[in-house]
Design an enzyme around this catalytic site. Structure first.
Site, short mmCIF file in Angstrom:
data_model
loop_
_atom_site.label_atom_id
_atom_site.label_comp_id
_atom_site.label_asym_id
_atom_site.label_seq_id
_atom_site.Cartn_x
_atom_site.Cartn_y
_atom_site.Cartn_z
N MET A 19 0.83 -1.20 0.00
CA MET A 19 0.00 0.00 0.00
C MET A 19 0.87 1.26 0.00
O MET A 19 1.81 1.39 0.78
CB MET A 19 -0.88 -0.03 1.25
CG MET A 19 -1.66 1.22 1.57
SD MET A 19 -2.58 0.94 3.11
CE MET A 19 -3.16 2.58 3.46
N SER A 77 3.57 -6.86 2.16
CA SER A 77 2.37 -6.37 2.82
C SER A 77 1.15 -6.81 2.02
O SER A 77 1.01 -7.98 1.71
CB SER A 77 2.45 -4.86 3.02
OG SER A 77 1.56 -4.45 4.02
N GLN A 78 0.26 -5.88 1.61
CA GLN A 78 -0.96 -6.32 0.93
C GLN A 78 -0.66 -7.06 -0.37
O GLN A 78 -1.46 -7.88 -0.83
CB GLN A 78 -1.91 -5.15 0.68
CG GLN A 78 -1.42 -4.14 -0.34
CD GLN A 78 -2.41 -2.98 -0.50
OE1 GLN A 78 -3.19 -2.66 0.40
NE2 GLN A 78 -2.38 -2.32 -1.65
N ASP A 88 5.67 -5.38 14.79
CA ASP A 88 4.83 -4.66 13.83
C ASP A 88 3.87 -3.71 14.54
O ASP A 88 3.12 -4.12 15.42
CB ASP A 88 4.03 -5.68 13.00
CG ASP A 88 3.61 -5.11 11.66
OD1 ASP A 88 3.10 -3.98 11.63
OD2 ASP A 88 3.78 -5.81 10.64
N HIS A 133 7.02 -3.09 10.69
CA HIS A 133 6.48 -3.55 9.42
C HIS A 133 7.42 -3.24 8.25
O HIS A 133 7.78 -2.08 8.00
CB HIS A 133 5.12 -2.88 9.18
CG HIS A 133 4.33 -3.50 8.07
ND1 HIS A 133 3.88 -4.79 8.11
CD2 HIS A 133 3.92 -3.00 6.88
CE1 HIS A 133 3.21 -5.07 7.01
NE2 HIS A 133 3.23 -4.00 6.24
#
Length: 300
Positions: free
Chosen positions: A35, A109-110, A227, A283
């Protein structure tokens, strides 16, 4: 979700080219950013591409770009329907002659759950190994820390998700709503989530999804142990909140998804195909040494 942050000096320069390079015995690699990032940011995906190419000479690396420009690619990570993005990626992969013998995939991530959707929906060309770096496979229930530099945008996303995540308009046009998983509204999630509930078999069993995912040689999941962005962090290992509350979490092995083996994860686990890795840091924060010693072996 956010652009990559590495614990080594950042690389500067222009976006790296995606040429095929000399012949290599290593399988090609497809990467998908998170993202607010883009395919070729020299501080994130460009950096990762450089690391891979340095250690595996001649490897072909395709860093996925969704759109006609880097800005559009970044904007699409917020606003382009995930199902449409997955369809576009499947078309890109099917049209690339260098991938037809199979490829490894690495999502950040996504991008991790998006590439899993590619594995489940588009088995040709075949994905060999899937490496999910901080991917949220059971979704998220909040963004504790705003990713990237667009704090006003992230604040708006938070408010929108809290108020209207499962309305049709939001589901169709806000990427993060499509993997929003409210443990207090499980029925709404199962009924109205147009992406995550589908690929996680929440509304029924698609045997093709299961068969395709089980064809992977390895499904590697990396969780960031400190995270502060993903809520809950255990989603990076396919765990989530226990239904009906948002405090206690359960690991993958205690979820109904695993016990009923709706995706074949139980069978994959018993066969040694699931790999759970933990790395110290927030993260998408990791060192070059960790990447070289822990991740690269899955690509060679």
């Amino acid at each position: 979700m956010a652009a990559l942050r590495v614990a080594v000096p950042a690389l500067l320069g222009l976006c790296l080219g995606l040429g095929p390079g000399p012949a290599s015995a290593a399988a090609p690699l497809v990467i998908w950013h998170g993202m607010g990032d883009s395919c070729c940011n020299p501080l994130s995906m460009g950096y990762v591409q450089k690391l891979v190419q340095k250690n595996i000479p001649g490897i072909y690396v395709l860093s996925l770009k969704i759109g006609n420009s880097l800005m559009q690619d970044m904007e699409n990570s917020f606003f382009l329907n995930v199902n449409q993005q997955v369809r576009e990626v499947c078309s890109q992969l099917a049209a690339d002659p260098r991938l037809q013998g199979g490829y490894n995939a690495m999502g950040f991530s996504q991008g991790g759950q998006f590439l899993r959707a590619v594995a489940q929906r588009c088995p040709s060309p075949p994905m060999l190994n899937l490496i999910s770096v901080g991917g949220q496979h059971q979704g998220v229930y909040g963004f504790p820390r705003c990713p990237g530099e667009s704090s006003h945008l992230c604040d708006w996303i938070r408010k929108t998700l809290d108020l209207a995540a499962y309305t049709q308009a939001v589901q169709e046009h806000l990427v993060q709503a499509e993997y929003w998983h409210d443990p207090l509204k499980e029925e709404d999630y199962r009924k109205y989530s147009i992406f995550l509930a589908d690929i996680n078999q929440e509304r029924g069993i698609n045997e093709t999804y299961k068969k395709n995912l089980m064809a992977l040689k390895k499904f590697v999941m990396v969780k960031f142990l400190n995270d502060t962005m993903v809520d809950p962090p255990i989603s990076e290992w396919f765990g989530f909140y226990k239904s009906g509350q948002a405090k206690e979490t359960v690991p993958l092995q205690e979820t109904s998804l695993y016990k009923e083996d709706r995706l074949g994860l139980q069978e994959m686990d018993k066969a040694g195909k699931l790999v759970f890795l933990g790395v110290e840091g927030d993260h998408l924060h990791f060192s070059e040494e960790w990447f070289d010693t822990t991740i690269l072996p899955f690509l060679q």
